[in-house]
Design a protein around this motif. Structure first.
Motif, PDB file in Angstrom:
ATOM      1  N   VAL A  28     -84.582  48.588  -1.649  1.00 35.04           N
ATOM      2  CA  VAL A  28     -83.799  48.071  -0.526  1.00 35.04           C
ATOM      3  C   VAL A  28     -84.618  47.024   0.230  1.00 35.04           C
ATOM      4  N   SER A  29     -85.871  47.335   0.522  1.00 32.31           N
ATOM      5  CA  SER A  29     -86.727  46.398   1.262  1.00 32.31           C
ATOM      6  C   SER A  29     -86.897  45.081   0.515  1.00 32.31           C
ATOM      7  N   GLU A  30     -87.098  45.158  -0.798  1.00 40.17           N
ATOM      8  CA  GLU A  30     -87.248  43.934  -1.591  1.00 40.17           C
ATOM      9  C   GLU A  30     -85.972  43.099  -1.551  1.00 40.17           C
ATOM     10  N   THR A  31     -84.827  43.748  -1.629  1.00 44.50           N
ATOM     11  CA  THR A  31     -83.539  43.047  -1.586  1.00 44.50           C
ATOM     12  C   THR A  31     -83.344  42.370  -0.231  1.00 44.50           C
ATOM     13  N   VAL A  32     -83.610  43.120   0.829  1.00 47.34           N
ATOM     14  CA  VAL A  32     -83.455  42.596   2.184  1.00 47.34           C
ATOM     15  C   VAL A  32     -84.460  41.467   2.428  1.00 47.34           C
ATOM     16  N   ALA A  33     -85.712  41.697   2.046  1.00 48.56           N
ATOM     17  CA  ALA A  33     -86.760  40.690   2.265  1.00 48.56           C
ATOM     18  C   ALA A  33     -86.419  39.388   1.548  1.00 48.56           C
ATOM     19  N   SER A  34     -85.937  39.494   0.333  1.00 49.56           N
ATOM     20  CA  SER A  34     -85.576  38.297  -0.426  1.00 49.56           C
ATOM     21  C   SER A  34     -84.448  37.537   0.267  1.00 49.56           C
ATOM     22  N   ALA A  35     -83.451  38.262   0.745  1.00 46.82           N
ATOM     23  CA  ALA A  35     -82.319  37.620   1.423  1.00 46.82           C
ATOM     24  C   ALA A  35     -82.775  36.926   2.707  1.00 46.82           C
ATOM     25  N   TYR A  36     -83.612  37.585   3.498  1.00 47.63           N
ATOM     26  CA  TYR A  36     -84.060  37.005   4.772  1.00 47.63           C
ATOM     27  C   TYR A  36     -85.025  35.846   4.556  1.00 47.63           C
ATOM     28  N   GLU A  37     -85.849  35.945   3.535  1.00 43.83           N
ATOM     29  CA  GLU A  37     -86.789  34.866   3.231  1.00 43.83           C
ATOM     30  C   GLU A  37     -86.018  33.617   2.815  1.00 43.83           C
ATOM     31  N   GLN A  38     -85.046  33.793   1.918  1.00 43.95           N
ATOM     32  CA  GLN A  38     -84.274  32.652   1.426  1.00 43.95           C
ATOM     33  C   GLN A  38     -83.412  32.030   2.517  1.00 43.95           C
ATOM     34  N   ALA A  39     -82.735  32.852   3.283  1.00 39.10           N
ATOM     35  CA  ALA A  39     -81.777  32.328   4.261  1.00 39.10           C
ATOM     36  C   ALA A  39     -82.433  31.881   5.560  1.00 39.10           C
ATOM     37  N   PHE A  40     -83.502  32.567   5.978  1.00 39.34           N
ATOM     38  CA  PHE A  40     -84.034  32.313   7.316  1.00 39.34           C
ATOM     39  C   PHE A  40     -85.540  32.060   7.366  1.00 39.34           C
ATOM     40  N   GLY A  41     -86.202  32.129   6.238  1.00 39.16           N
ATOM     41  CA  GLY A  41     -87.645  31.920   6.216  1.00 39.16           C
ATOM     42  C   GLY A  41     -88.418  33.017   6.932  1.00 39.16           C
ATOM     43  N   LEU A  42     -87.870  34.241   6.927  1.00 44.36           N
ATOM     44  CA  LEU A  42     -88.520  35.372   7.602  1.00 44.36           C
ATOM     45  C   LEU A  42     -89.013  36.401   6.603  1.00 44.36           C
ATOM     46  N   ARG A  43     -90.199  36.903   6.855  1.00 44.82           N
ATOM     47  CA  ARG A  43     -90.670  38.071   6.109  1.00 44.82           C
ATOM     48  C   ARG A  43     -90.049  39.305   6.757  1.00 44.82           C
ATOM     49  N   ILE A  44     -90.052  40.414   6.024  1.00 44.32           N
ATOM     50  CA  ILE A  44     -89.399  41.627   6.514  1.00 44.32           C
ATOM     51  C   ILE A  44     -90.022  42.104   7.826  1.00 44.32           C
ATOM     52  N   ALA A  45     -91.341  42.010   7.963  1.00 42.40           N
ATOM     53  CA  ALA A  45     -91.992  42.439   9.210  1.00 42.40           C
ATOM     54  C   ALA A  45     -91.519  41.573  10.380  1.00 42.40           C
ATOM     55  N   GLU A  46     -91.355  40.285  10.143  1.00 40.81           N
ATOM     56  CA  GLU A  46     -90.878  39.388  11.205  1.00 40.81           C
ATOM     57  C   GLU A  46     -89.451  39.742  11.605  1.00 40.81           C
ATOM     58  N   TRP A  47     -88.603  40.047  10.619  1.00 40.84           N
ATOM     59  CA  TRP A  47     -87.235  40.443  10.941  1.00 40.84           C
ATOM     60  C   TRP A  47     -87.231  41.718  11.756  1.00 40.84           C
ATOM     61  N   ARG A  48     -88.055  42.683  11.393  1.00 39.23           N
ATOM     62  CA  ARG A  48     -88.095  43.943  12.133  1.00 39.23           C
ATOM     63  C   ARG A  48     -88.535  43.713  13.572  1.00 39.23           C
ATOM     64  N   VAL A  49     -89.516  42.854  13.770  1.00 36.19           N
ATOM     65  CA  VAL A  49     -89.965  42.546  15.135  1.00 36.19           C
ATOM     66  C   VAL A  49     -88.826  41.896  15.913  1.00 36.19           C
ATOM     67  N   ILE A  50     -88.161  40.928  15.326  1.00 31.65           N
ATOM     68  CA  ILE A  50     -87.042  40.265  16.004  1.00 31.65           C
ATOM     69  C   ILE A  50     -85.959  41.277  16.367  1.00 31.65           C
ATOM     70  N   ALA A  51     -85.624  42.172  15.432  1.00 35.13           N
ATOM     71  CA  ALA A  51     -84.569  43.159  15.678  1.00 35.13           C
ATOM     72  C   ALA A  51     -84.929  44.093  16.830  1.00 35.13           C
TER      73      ALA A  51
END
Length: 160
Positions: A28-51
């Motif tokens: 799940v994390s790899e899928t989410v990380a790939s989507a966020y990296e491609q669409a928004f240039g965010l790593r998963i840790a960065e997305w979690r901090v933003i959220a």
């Protein structure tokens, strides 16, 4: 049932529930990380901090982010520094604790968060599309129950 398939003398990794949980979490994390990296240039840790910061408009400390996300303080610190450098987060003094700072979303961060949320929710729907609402609710309840058991155990094992 997976639990009855093992004996004290043997352990088949693919039948070991902690391993299965970790494996699925990584998928799940790899899928989410790939989507966020491609669409928004965010790593998963960065997305979690933003959220987490988005859930706390009054501001939140890096320590609180670490506690909420279970990320270590180095990961939180690096993600926050990256987001501050990209002007997605703002850092301000913490009136109650001069040793820490509060993080808030900048206007750019709020706009990015607003753009991510619909895509995050769509990705969640896609991942769980083959499950009924009752199955999803039960799964969520089980995850929260596992969290509570482990957090209770951690509290009981913590030195006084």
């Amino acid at each position: 049932m997976i639990l009855s398939a093992m004996t004290k003398q043997s352990l088949r990794l693919d039948d070991f529930l902690p391993y299965r949980l970790s494996f699925t979490t990584n998928l799940v994390s790899e899928t989410v990380a790939s989507a966020y990296e491609q669409a928004f240039g965010l790593r998963i840790a960065e997305w979690r901090v933003i959220a987490v910061v988005a859930e706390s408009p009054q501001g939140v400390t890096q320590q609180a982010i670490g506690l909420k996300t279970r990320m270590d303080k180095v990961t939180v610190s690096r993600a926050a520094a990256s987001l501050i450098a990209r002007t997605l987060l703002e850092r301000r003094p913490h009136d109650a604790d001069q040793r820490s700072h509060l993080l808030t979303l900048s206007a750019e961060g709020e706009a990015l968060y607003s753009a991510i949320v619909p895509k995050a929710l769509a990705l969640e729907r896609q991942i769980f599309s083959r499950f009924s609402a009752a199955e999803i609710a039960r799964f969520d309840a089980m995850l929260r129950q596992i969290d509570a058991i482990l957090l209770e155990g951690a509290a009981a094992a913590a030195p006084s």
